[in-house]
Design an enzyme around this catalytic site. Structure first.
Site, PDB file in Angstrom:
ATOM      1  N   PHE A 111       1.182 117.965 -44.917  1.00  0.00           N
ATOM      2  CA  PHE A 111       2.149 119.375 -46.165  1.00  0.00           C
ATOM      3  C   PHE A 111       3.086 118.410 -46.542  1.00  0.00           C
ATOM      4  O   PHE A 111       3.107 118.869 -47.361  1.00  0.00           O
ATOM      5  CB  PHE A 111       3.317 120.357 -44.524  1.00  0.00           C
ATOM      6  N   LYS A 112       3.460 116.726 -46.224  1.00  0.00           N
ATOM      7  CA  LYS A 112       3.919 116.434 -47.159  1.00  0.00           C
ATOM      8  C   LYS A 112       3.926 116.122 -48.405  1.00  0.00           C
ATOM      9  O   LYS A 112       4.779 116.272 -49.211  1.00  0.00           O
ATOM     10  CB  LYS A 112       4.284 114.639 -46.178  1.00  0.00           C
TER      11      LYS A 112
END
Length: 466
Positions: A111-112
């Site tokens: 998700f980063k």
């Protein structure tokens, strides 16, 4: 839009200033001076937009005065063009009113990427405009580092130095960082935990001469731009399931509190969110806080979900500031006491206010494996050891008739050993990473000392300049 520090003693800045500053000079974290809010018709008008356009619309109030709308739209379109799913952030239904939003379709499978792919372009835009250069230092428990490196590799005005705790990331996570051999990228393996790495980054920012000499900036979620860039996917999920005419709940696997803080920010902007469920592993400081107002540091214990092996959740300071009625003096006093004593003295009214919105669950390694195995057997869905903790938190605190959206924060192939342990299956890496185990690695081991790390950062920058 202007930004203030949670500790009240740093300069007020615009978005570009906050982006480049990272951590405030007083040790606090920047937050909007006033929160933008949207009305129900505003939310409805966002339905059906492609994700890059939605992101630009949500971010516009936060970047106002620093980045014009056309540039912001262009940067958002470029940031998400390389994702390998047409929806960018697809929703998958796992059961009645239970969904997972997959945030791992970017280049580093976590998700980063949702924030980092945009941040790299925001840095480039502002630095080019200002004819400036910076040195980015970041601490990672596994995913932030690879996402930052991928987003910033080869950018002439950025030099990136990432600190990771030696031996405490998965092999895939480590190799995603250390096999990028671009001249503007350096990795330091620190003899310690993620909290040690994070403390070293904060100490470098607190060292004013070093900060000025190196022109430091940050990519950790201490940088407000990281939080802002994560708000749009919560909006996208809620709109897809009926908001603003229907409430939703979010469930988020949480270590440093940044991802769930973005969900809180979406709610603060007017998105109808019933509650926010936090999932922790055996490093359960946030669950202990919500259960008994016990925000006390303990030794960091390695787990199957290493990105959450954290005891000091930096972004909690931003929530504390809000729970304290934006009293910067009180926030500074509490945070200073926490660092000195290892225990955060959160006033009872603030703790009760947190419990009105947040729920907390922690799973040890055995429970994590059991949950991965059960979900795979029941729904045919393979979850990584971080995402499953969020999914379980969503199940635990589900409200009948209200959709719960759990955040799928990493591709299962990033944690093949944990997934194999639970299911007997070894998830394959996507084609662009298929040769990861054969690539050359490059990193430097350093002791857990500020002078040693600063020397290594200085050497990396001078090497690049040479």
């Amino acid at each position: 839009m202007r930004y203030i520090s949670t500790r009240g003693q740093a300069p007020v800045r615009d978005f570009a200033g906050v982006l480049l500053a990272g951590l405030a000079e007083d040790g606090g974290l920047y937050v909007p001076q006033a929160w933008p809010t949207l009305q129900p018709d505003d939310w409805r008008a966002l339905r059906g937009l492609p994700y890059p356009d939605l992101a630009a619309r949500i971010l516009a109030p936060f970047t106002a005065g620093s980045i014009d709308a056309d540039t912001l739209h262009r940067l958002c379109r470029e940031a998400y063009a390389g994702f390998n799913h047409p929806a960018i952030v697809p929703l998958v239904q796992l059961g009645d009113d239970l969904f997972v939003q997959e945030l791992f379709h970017g280049p580093t499978l976590a998700f980063k990427d949702m924030a980092m792919q945009l941040l790299g372009r925001l840095f480039d835009h502002v630095l080019e405009r200002d004819d400036a250069r910076i040195t980015i230092v970041g601490a990672t428990s596994g995913d932030t580092g690879s996402a930052a490196i991928e987003a910033c590799r080869g950018r002439d005005r950025l030099h990136v130095v990432i600190l990771h705790p030696e031996g405490r990331t998965s092999e895939v996570q480590r190799r995603q960082m250390t096999t990028v051999l671009a001249p503007n990228i350096d990795n330091l393996a620190v003899d310690g935990s993620f909290d040690d790495c994070q403390d070293l980054v904060k100490a470098m920012f607190a060292d004013a001469p070093f900060r000025s000499e190196m022109q430091l900036s940050a990519v950790n979620s201490i940088n407000w731009a990281r939080i802002a860039a994560q708000i749009p996917y919560y909006v996208a999920a809620a709109l897809a399931l009926g908001a603003p005419d229907r409430e939703v709940c979010f469930a988020v696997p949480t270590g440093n509190f940044g991802n769930v803080l973005a969900a809180w920010a979406a709610r603060r902007m007017g998105l109808p969110v019933r509650h926010l469920a936090i999932g922790s592993n055996r490093n359960d400081i946030l669950a202990r806080f919500l259960g008994a107002n016990d925000m006390s540091m303990r030794a960091v214990m390695p787990s199957l979900s290493p990105s959450m092996d954290i005891q000091v959740s930096s972004n909690f300071e931003r929530l504390l500031f809000e729970l304290q009625g934006r009293d910067a003096e009180a926030c500074a006093r509490i945070m200073t006491g926490f660092r000195a004593s290892g225990r955060m003295a959160v006033p009872e009214p603030a703790w009760r206010a947190a419990n009105g919105l947040f729920r907390g669950l922690s799973l040890d390694d055995d429970a994590t494996s059991t949950a991965i195995r059960r979900l795979h057997a029941e729904a045919g869905y393979l979850a990584d050891p971080h995402s499953i903790i969020g999914i379980e938190a969503g199940r635990r605190f589900a409200v009948a008739g209200i959709p719960t959206i759990a955040m799928g924060t990493a591709h299962p192939a990033k944690f093949p050993d944990a997934v194999r342990l639970a299911t007997g299956r070894i998830p394959a890496l996507p084609a662009h990473l298929a040769d990861l185990y054969e690539r050359e690695e490059r990193y430097r081991r350093v002791p857990n000392r500020l002078d040693a790390v600063e020397a290594a950062v200085r050497a990396a920058l001078f090497k690049n300049a040479a």
